[in-house]
Design an enzyme around this catalytic site. Structure first.
Site, short mmCIF file in Angstrom:
data_model
loop_
_atom_site.label_atom_id
_atom_site.label_comp_id
_atom_site.label_asym_id
_atom_site.label_seq_id
_atom_site.Cartn_x
_atom_site.Cartn_y
_atom_site.Cartn_z
N LYS A 120 0.87 -1.18 0.00
CA LYS A 120 0.00 0.00 0.00
C LYS A 120 0.90 1.22 0.00
O LYS A 120 2.05 1.15 0.47
CB LYS A 120 -0.88 0.01 1.25
CG LYS A 120 -2.14 0.84 1.13
CD LYS A 120 -3.26 0.09 0.45
CE LYS A 120 -4.43 1.00 0.14
NZ LYS A 120 -5.59 0.28 -0.39
N ASP A 160 -6.88 4.30 -4.71
CA ASP A 160 -7.57 4.16 -3.42
C ASP A 160 -8.20 5.53 -3.18
O ASP A 160 -8.41 6.30 -4.14
CB ASP A 160 -6.58 3.75 -2.30
CG ASP A 160 -7.29 3.37 -0.99
OD1 ASP A 160 -7.88 2.29 -0.93
OD2 ASP A 160 -7.27 4.16 -0.02
P1 NDP Z 1 -12.88 7.71 -3.06
O1 NDP Z 1 -11.83 8.71 -2.83
O2 NDP Z 1 -13.40 7.49 -4.44
O3 NDP Z 1 -14.14 8.01 -2.13
C1 NDP Z 1 -14.02 8.06 -0.73
C2 NDP Z 1 -15.34 8.56 -0.17
O4 NDP Z 1 -15.26 8.51 1.26
C3 NDP Z 1 -15.61 10.01 -0.52
O5 NDP Z 1 -17.01 10.20 -0.55
C4 NDP Z 1 -14.97 10.76 0.65
O6 NDP Z 1 -15.52 12.05 0.86
C5 NDP Z 1 -15.28 9.84 1.81
N1 NDP Z 1 -14.23 9.97 2.82
C6 NDP Z 1 -12.90 9.78 2.66
N2 NDP Z 1 -12.24 10.01 3.80
C7 NDP Z 1 -13.19 10.34 4.70
C8 NDP Z 1 -13.15 10.68 6.07
N3 NDP Z 1 -12.00 10.71 6.74
N4 NDP Z 1 -14.33 10.94 6.68
C9 NDP Z 1 -15.49 10.90 6.00
N5 NDP Z 1 -15.60 10.59 4.71
C10 NDP Z 1 -14.46 10.31 4.07
O7 NDP Z 1 -12.31 6.32 -2.44
P2 NDP Z 1 -12.81 4.84 -2.69
O8 NDP Z 1 -14.27 4.81 -2.91
O9 NDP Z 1 -11.91 4.23 -3.70
O10 NDP Z 1 -12.44 4.15 -1.30
C11 NDP Z 1 -13.36 4.10 -0.20
C12 NDP Z 1 -12.93 3.01 0.76
O11 NDP Z 1 -12.89 1.74 0.08
C13 NDP Z 1 -11.52 3.17 1.36
O12 NDP Z 1 -11.52 2.63 2.67
C14 NDP Z 1 -10.66 2.30 0.46
O13 NDP Z 1 -9.47 1.89 1.10
C15 NDP Z 1 -11.61 1.14 0.22
N6 NDP Z 1 -11.32 0.34 -0.96
C16 NDP Z 1 -11.27 0.88 -2.20
C17 NDP Z 1 -11.01 0.08 -3.30
C18 NDP Z 1 -11.04 0.62 -4.68
O14 NDP Z 1 -10.95 -0.20 -5.62
N7 NDP Z 1 -11.20 1.91 -4.91
C19 NDP Z 1 -10.70 -1.36 -3.14
C20 NDP Z 1 -10.88 -1.85 -1.79
C21 NDP Z 1 -11.15 -1.02 -0.75
P3 NDP Z 1 -14.70 13.35 0.34
O15 NDP Z 1 -14.74 13.27 -1.14
O16 NDP Z 1 -15.43 14.49 0.92
O17 NDP Z 1 -13.31 13.19 0.89
#
Ligand code: NDP
Length: 447
Positions: A120, A160
């Site tokens: 990571k 991510d």
């Molecule tokens: P994105 O950046 O596309 O979206 C993240 C979302 O979560 C956004 O809506 C963001 O809001 C919100 N968010 C992020 N940090 C915070 C926080 N500290 N508090 C509240 N809201 C938060 O990321 P992903 O959708 O790719 O990833 C989401 C989760 O899924 C993570 O835990 C990631 O590790 C996990 N994941 C992702 C994979 C992938 O293929 N993308 C694979 C496996 C797991 P804002 O835009 O306002 O920051």
């Protein structure tokens, strides 16, 4: 096991997220070590990263000022394949968070049955509010250091939080220039330059496929079920889409500023509007409440943004934003509303106390390392297509993704039963993921 955990804490006392991830795994492994005492050294070795790279990322903003961020790559375990795992760009990024994510990734990748080790990386850079040119200059500066540490057979990063198609494109372009080689060095690439169909959808779709399998064990399904989802990024959007395909009704989404509740349900047209808002206009979820009728928007201060979201009465909850977004109190609220299943889309969104609440109340609960593995699995399929210099159709990739998720569910379910913990997907996923790594590390002399 206690001594292993104590040594992890003693070595890095300021890494609470990493301690949390390690403790959860160690708690599950007792019965395996009893059956295979020869695997204890594997546990000791696994909690130490093979390599940690930290570097300076210096870049100029649009006003000509020098900005300095910190970049990282955690190369956690390469026993079963090249390091594989995403890059996160978020101001909260530090070594503890990346080590927890890399540790989880090792087990997750093992569960996919594809030849991928775990890693990571990322930076404390915040893409929010930055221009496209600033994001491009940052990505180029980041890759100027990272390129020497990665390779198609060594380490293959992906996206991510904060790293989507735009960032992967800039990172890939810089790698190609520095290495003078067009190779599958990153996954999540655009279709025009080696990406895989269904990769953007894969984590969200895979999550819902996994949840479908879990629900089926108790004769239930998504059809007619109300679903709360947190986040509104990549995972949340495509989880929402697949829930709709399976006849469910998603009613919530969030971002780091707040969350929306749409009792009428987020239908395909509204979801298309959200995807445009988030992916093209880079707007806030609050705008959804301004654009559609009958929506409640709740601002959340301070983070985590889902404050109150888990009080909405639903049948299924899919936390898809970030780590530790459901605590014990929020878990109690879900249980009080008779939630049937909580399936993690994000990595470690439920605190250990929240998980205990679900397990004590017979709620179906799946840990992210099993239920969100569809993203990395499809990254593995992207790597295969790059090596073969072929592209598979959407149907082919989606079919393989579905089959992988069915298999991960089966492994977690059956392993939990075999070790006397029926229905405990946390233990089942940890043990099944561990056994393959343990066998490989032992065979390789634990180097
Ligand atoms: P994105 O950046 O596309 O979206 C993240 C979302 O979560 C956004 O809506 C963001 O809001 C919100 N968010 C992020 N940090 C915070 C926080 N500290 N508090 C509240 N809201 C938060 O990321 P992903 O959708 O790719 O990833 C989401 C989760 O899924 C993570 O835990 C990631 O590790 C996990 N994941 C992702 C994979 C992938 O293929 N993308 C694979 C496996 C797991 P804002 O835009 O306002 O920051």
């Amino acid at each position: 096991m206690k001594t292993v955990y104590d040594s992890v804490v003693a070595r890095d006392p300021n890494q609470p997220e990493f301690h949390q991830a390690v403790e959860e795994v160690l708690d599950s492994l007792g019965p395996v070590i009893e059956a295979h005492p020869e695997y204890l050294p594997v546990v000791k070795a696994m909690v130490e990263a093979e390599r940690i790279i930290q570097f300076r990322v210096a870049w100029y903003d649009d006003d000509g000022n020098l900005q300095v961020n910190r970049g990282f790559r955690i190369q956690m375990n390469s026993a079963i394949g090249p390091y594989k795992g995403g890059l996160r760009f978020h101001p909260s990024v530090n070594q503890s968070i990346l080590k927890f994510l890399a540790f989880e990734q090792v087990f997750k990748n093992s569960l996919t049955q594809l030849p991928m080790g775990g890693g990571k990386g990322g930076s404390d850079f915040d893409p929010k509010g930055k221009s496209d040119n600033e994001v491009m200059r940052f990505c180029q500066a980041f890759m100027m250091e990272l390129w020497r540490h990665i390779g198609a057979n060594t380490d293959v990063p992906a996206g991510d939080i904060g790293v989507g198609g735009r960032e992967i494109g800039y990172l890939f372009g810089m790698y190609k220039k520095l290495q003078n080689e067009f190779t599958g060095i990153l996954t999540g690439k655009g279709l025009a330059y080696g990406g895989s169909l269904i990769r953007p959808q894969a984590t969200g779709y895979g999550l819902v496929y996994f949840a479908r399998e879990m629900l089926a064990t108790t004769g239930k399904s998504f059809d007619g079920a109300t679903v709360s989802i947190s986040g509104s990024g990549n995972v949340a959007q495509f989880a929402c889409e697949k829930v709709l395909h399976l006849g469910g009704k998603p009613v919530t989404l969030s971002d780091s500023s707040g969350w929306i509740h749409d009792p009428a349900g987020i239908d395909p047209e509204k979801l298309a509007w959200i995807m445009d808002l988030k992916n093209n206009r880079r707007g806030r979820i609050s705008e959804y409440a301004e654009n559609f009728d009958g929506i409640t928007y709740t601002k959340s201060e301070p983070e985590p943004a889902s404050n109150g979201l888990w009080g909405v009465n639903v049948d299924i909850a899919l936390p898809c934003a970030t780590q530790n977004e459901i605590n014990a109190q929020e878990a109690e609220m879900l249980v009080a509303n008779a939630v049937i299943a909580v399936v993690e889309g994000a990595n470690m969104p439920c605190t250990p106390e929240a998980v205990e609440v679900f397990q004590n109340h017979g709620v179906l609960f799946a840990p992210g390392k099993a239920s969100n593995a569809g993203g990395v699995a499809t990254s593995g399929l992207e790597m295969s297509q790059n090596s073969l210099r072929l592209s598979w159709t959407s149907e082919e990739v989606d079919g393989r993704l579905d089959a992988i998720m069915v298999n991960i569910h089966k492994q977690a379910y059956e392993t939990a039963e075999k070790y006397g913990m029926p229905g405990n997907y946390v233990a089942g996923a940890n043990i099944a993921g561990f056994l393959k790594i343990a066998e490989a590390m032992t065979a390789q002399g634990m180097v």
